[in-house]
Design an enzyme around this catalytic site. Structure first.
Site, PDB file in Angstrom:
ATOM      1  N   HIS A 105      13.738 -28.598   4.321  1.00 34.70           N
ATOM      2  CA  HIS A 105      13.973 -29.988   4.742  1.00 34.70           C
ATOM      3  C   HIS A 105      13.688 -30.147   6.225  1.00 34.70           C
ATOM      4  O   HIS A 105      13.411 -31.228   6.702  1.00 34.70           O
ATOM      5  CB  HIS A 105      15.406 -30.432   4.401  1.00 34.70           C
ATOM      6  N   ARG A 106      13.798 -29.047   6.940  1.00 29.44           N
ATOM      7  CA  ARG A 106      13.352 -29.006   8.333  1.00 29.44           C
ATOM      8  C   ARG A 106      12.509 -27.756   8.494  1.00 29.44           C
ATOM      9  O   ARG A 106      12.789 -26.717   7.873  1.00 29.44           O
ATOM     10  CB  ARG A 106      14.543 -28.922   9.283  1.00 29.44           C
ATOM     11  N   LYS A 110      14.104 -20.418   9.057  1.00 30.52           N
ATOM     12  CA  LYS A 110      14.538 -19.421  10.048  1.00 30.52           C
ATOM     13  C   LYS A 110      15.560 -18.489   9.431  1.00 30.52           C
ATOM     14  O   LYS A 110      16.450 -18.942   8.704  1.00 30.52           O
ATOM     15  CB  LYS A 110      15.189 -20.188  11.214  1.00 30.52           C
ATOM     16  N   LYS A 134      24.167 -22.909   7.903  1.00 29.05           N
ATOM     17  CA  LYS A 134      24.517 -22.522   9.275  1.00 29.05           C
ATOM     18  C   LYS A 134      23.742 -23.354  10.291  1.00 29.05           C
ATOM     19  O   LYS A 134      24.305 -23.877  11.254  1.00 29.05           O
ATOM     20  CB  LYS A 134      24.183 -21.032   9.444  1.00 29.05           C
ATOM     21  N   ASP A 139      23.569 -27.896  14.254  1.00 26.60           N
ATOM     22  CA  ASP A 139      22.483 -28.814  14.609  1.00 26.60           C
ATOM     23  C   ASP A 139      21.261 -28.097  15.169  1.00 26.60           C
ATOM     24  O   ASP A 139      20.662 -28.532  16.169  1.00 26.60           O
ATOM     25  CB  ASP A 139      22.972 -29.868  15.621  1.00 26.60           C
ATOM     26  N   LYS A 146      15.576 -15.929   4.765  1.00 29.02           N
ATOM     27  CA  LYS A 146      16.043 -14.563   5.036  1.00 29.02           C
ATOM     28  C   LYS A 146      15.058 -13.587   4.426  1.00 29.02           C
ATOM     29  O   LYS A 146      14.406 -13.903   3.413  1.00 29.02           O
ATOM     30  CB  LYS A 146      17.421 -14.335   4.415  1.00 29.02           C
ATOM     31  N   SER A 402      18.347 -18.161  19.094  1.00 27.42           N
ATOM     32  CA  SER A 402      16.983 -17.995  18.564  1.00 27.42           C
ATOM     33  C   SER A 402      16.216 -19.306  18.700  1.00 27.42           C
ATOM     34  O   SER A 402      15.016 -19.315  19.006  1.00 27.42           O
ATOM     35  CB  SER A 402      17.027 -17.595  17.087  1.00 27.42           C
TER      36      SER A 402
END
Ligand code: NAD
Length: 510
Positions: A105-106, A110, A134, A139, A146, A402
């Protein structure tokens, strides 16, 4: 070579501080193959089952439509590969690796890459889901992912590990599972800055035209585009989070503790990257670390363990055994049952389950590791009036910093480089005016303290602190509003934020 690529369609449910030099320069970190079910009954769910259980509970009270909830829960894409690696001129071994992208969705997605012989697809999917939630809690504008390579890194030489890491990265490149705008790995159990360097260098070989190549992975050494503060970020975030919760009046009422870190007794399980740094920050701020657990033995001293000294001892001897007057617990998991104010599980999942939860005496349990408490154990602790600060909130410092590293890589400039001297000059002029009006000259030390412009690590710490304060406050507000525990509250916040993004982006293909 066998490589399997499984694309899952959306909606298909798949199942004050110094840098410690030794830790900063540490190569890969290792996860023991110690069983992750020593604390759990047979009927307790596995890691993915636990994540889904917690998700379902939060989904029920989130107010989000069932259509969106089904879409959010599904793991989007899973890459499963097997590849040969030369161990010596006579021997090849076949290595298994996985990468799961839970939600796009974004973008980019990551999440860390774990080297452990306990890695399996279920664990990778669970960790990818947790990453999505998370990122939303703090935000950070990424989807969750993963990766895992099923090896015990202790059994390979650095040269062999380099071949394995580069070969796995080649698979990620070929299948379009890595890139600064696609999917950005980071360190996790068994990997560190060294592996991140190899990943970036391999990606760069295959994408020489990508000017943003450094942003394909985070947790890199500074020389390779890393950001100052990333190494200690997760442990520092754990400290900030516990500090915030201690200040909430409802937490003080539940635990009977005052709002100060100073004087609190702390036990940490796992003395790797996260555990070491968390212990260090608690100690630096006046807490007493009375116990540290490791996979072979745990150390306990009610008078407090000196973190730097025990770190050095373990680095030299490979164990806590023989350290000062500390008591050694040969059944290491028992350290978690000792009396203390704050317990920080910082090793691995499923460490508190139905077999040991009744013996947990800590008043606050801060989940530095991912998934250290099973659902039944969590509910028992909450029913006992204990405060559980959940993983998706408390250990989000790593992904937060990160994110800062990725921003630095895309902007190609160190934080503070453009503004530091300008800020110092402005503050200096202001001080001169103050001195003129006050009729007194400041000492050079006073002047320096005020005009000092922020270094990169100070900006990173400040951004992390602000993020953790905001996320803790949001979690607390939702817990009060929904009359629920902090884990469910954090998940409700995450689900609502993700639903807003997906619903407002429109529905092109469904
Ligand atoms: P690490 O490999 O550096 O440290 C893990 C430590 O736990 C090692 O020292 C290991 O020996 C010890 N350990 C292994 N089995 C144990 C056992 N049975 N009992 C006690 N200790 C044991 O890994 P890490 O990066 O510190 O990660 C620890 C946890 O934190 C993991 O759950 C990871 O997913 C989570 N986490 C890490 C980060 C990060 O930035 N590194 C971020 C978020 C969450």
């Amino acid at each position: 070579m066998v490589a399997a690529l499984i694309r899952r369609t959306p909606g298909t449910l798949a199942s004050a501080v110094r840098l410690h030099r030794a830790a900063a320069a540490a190569p890969a970190r290792f996860l023991s193959t110690h069983v992750t079910n020593a604390a759990c009954e047979d009927n307790e769910p596995g890691f993915l089952g636990s994540v889904e259980h917690f998700y379902d509970r939060a989904a029920d009270i989130s107010g989000v439509s069932s259509k969106s909830l089904t879409g959010i829960k599904a793991v989007d894409s899973v890459l499963s590969v097997k590849f040969p690696v030369e161990i010596d001129p006579e021997t090849h071994v076949i290595i298994e690796g996985y990468r799961a992208q839970h939600s796009r969705h974004r973008l980019p997605t990551k999440g860390g890459i774990r080297f452990s012989d306990e890695v399996d697809l279920q664990e990778v999917e669970a960790l990818a889901s947790l990453m999505t939630y998370k990122c939303a809690v703090v935000d950070v504008p990424f989807g969750g992912a993963k990766g895992g390579v099923k090896i015990n890194p202790k059994k390979f030489t650095p040269a062999q590990l380099e071949r394995i890491t580069r070969r796995f990265t080649l698979e990620l490149c070929q299948k379009n599972f890595i890139g600064p705008g696609i999917d950005v790995p980071a360190p996790d159990v068994g990997t560190g800055p060294r592996e991140m360097s190899w990943i970036m260098d391999t990606y760069r070989q295959f994408n020489p035209q990508d000017v943003n190549a450094a942003g394909c992975v985070t947790g890199k050494p500074i020389s390779q585009g890393g950001v100052r503060g990333r190494n200690e970020a997760t442990g520092l975030g754990v400290y900030y989070g516990v500090r915030e919760f201690l200040q909430f009046p409802e937490v003080q009422k539940m635990t009977g503790l005052d709002g100060e870190i100073a004087g609190k007794t702390v036990i940490v399980q796992g003395f790797g990257n996260v555990g070491y740094w968390a212990a260090k920050f608690f100690e630096n701020n006046g807490a007493k670390i009375i116990g540290i657990g490791e996979h072979d033995v745990s150390a306990y001293d009610p008078n407090g363990l000196d973190i730097e000294a025990i770190f050095k001892h373990r680095a030299e001897k490979g164990t806590f055994r023989g350290f000062g007057n500390a008591e050694m617990l040969e059944d290491p998991i028992k350290i978690m049952e000792r009396e203390c104010d704050i317990l920080i599980p910082a090793a691995l999942e499923r460490q508190i389950g139905l077999k040991n939860v009744k013996n947990i005496k800590a008043k606050i349990i801060g989940e530095a590791a991912n998934g250290p408490i099973t659902p039944a154990a969590h509910d028992y602790l909450v029913a006992q009036g204990k405060v559980v600060i959940p993983d998706l909130l408390l250990n989000a410092g790593g992904v937060t910093v990160s994110y800062f590293e990725w921003l630095k890589n895309l902007s190609h400039v160190r934080f503070g480089r453009m503004s530091r001297k300008w800020e110092e000059a402005g503050k200096s002029k202001l001080l001169t005016l103050v001195e003129q009006n006050a009729g007194r000259q400041l000492t050079p030390q006073e002047r320096r303290a005020v005009i000092h412009g922020a270094e990169e690590h100070e900006l990173v710490y400040s951004g992390l602190e602000d993020t953790m304060i905001g996320a803790c406050e949001e979690t607390r507000a939702t817990a009060a509003l929904k009359k629920t525990d902090f884990r469910t509250a954090a998940l409700v916040n995450a689900i609502q934020k993700i639903a807003t993004v997906t619903e407002q982006s429109g529905k092109m293909f469904i």
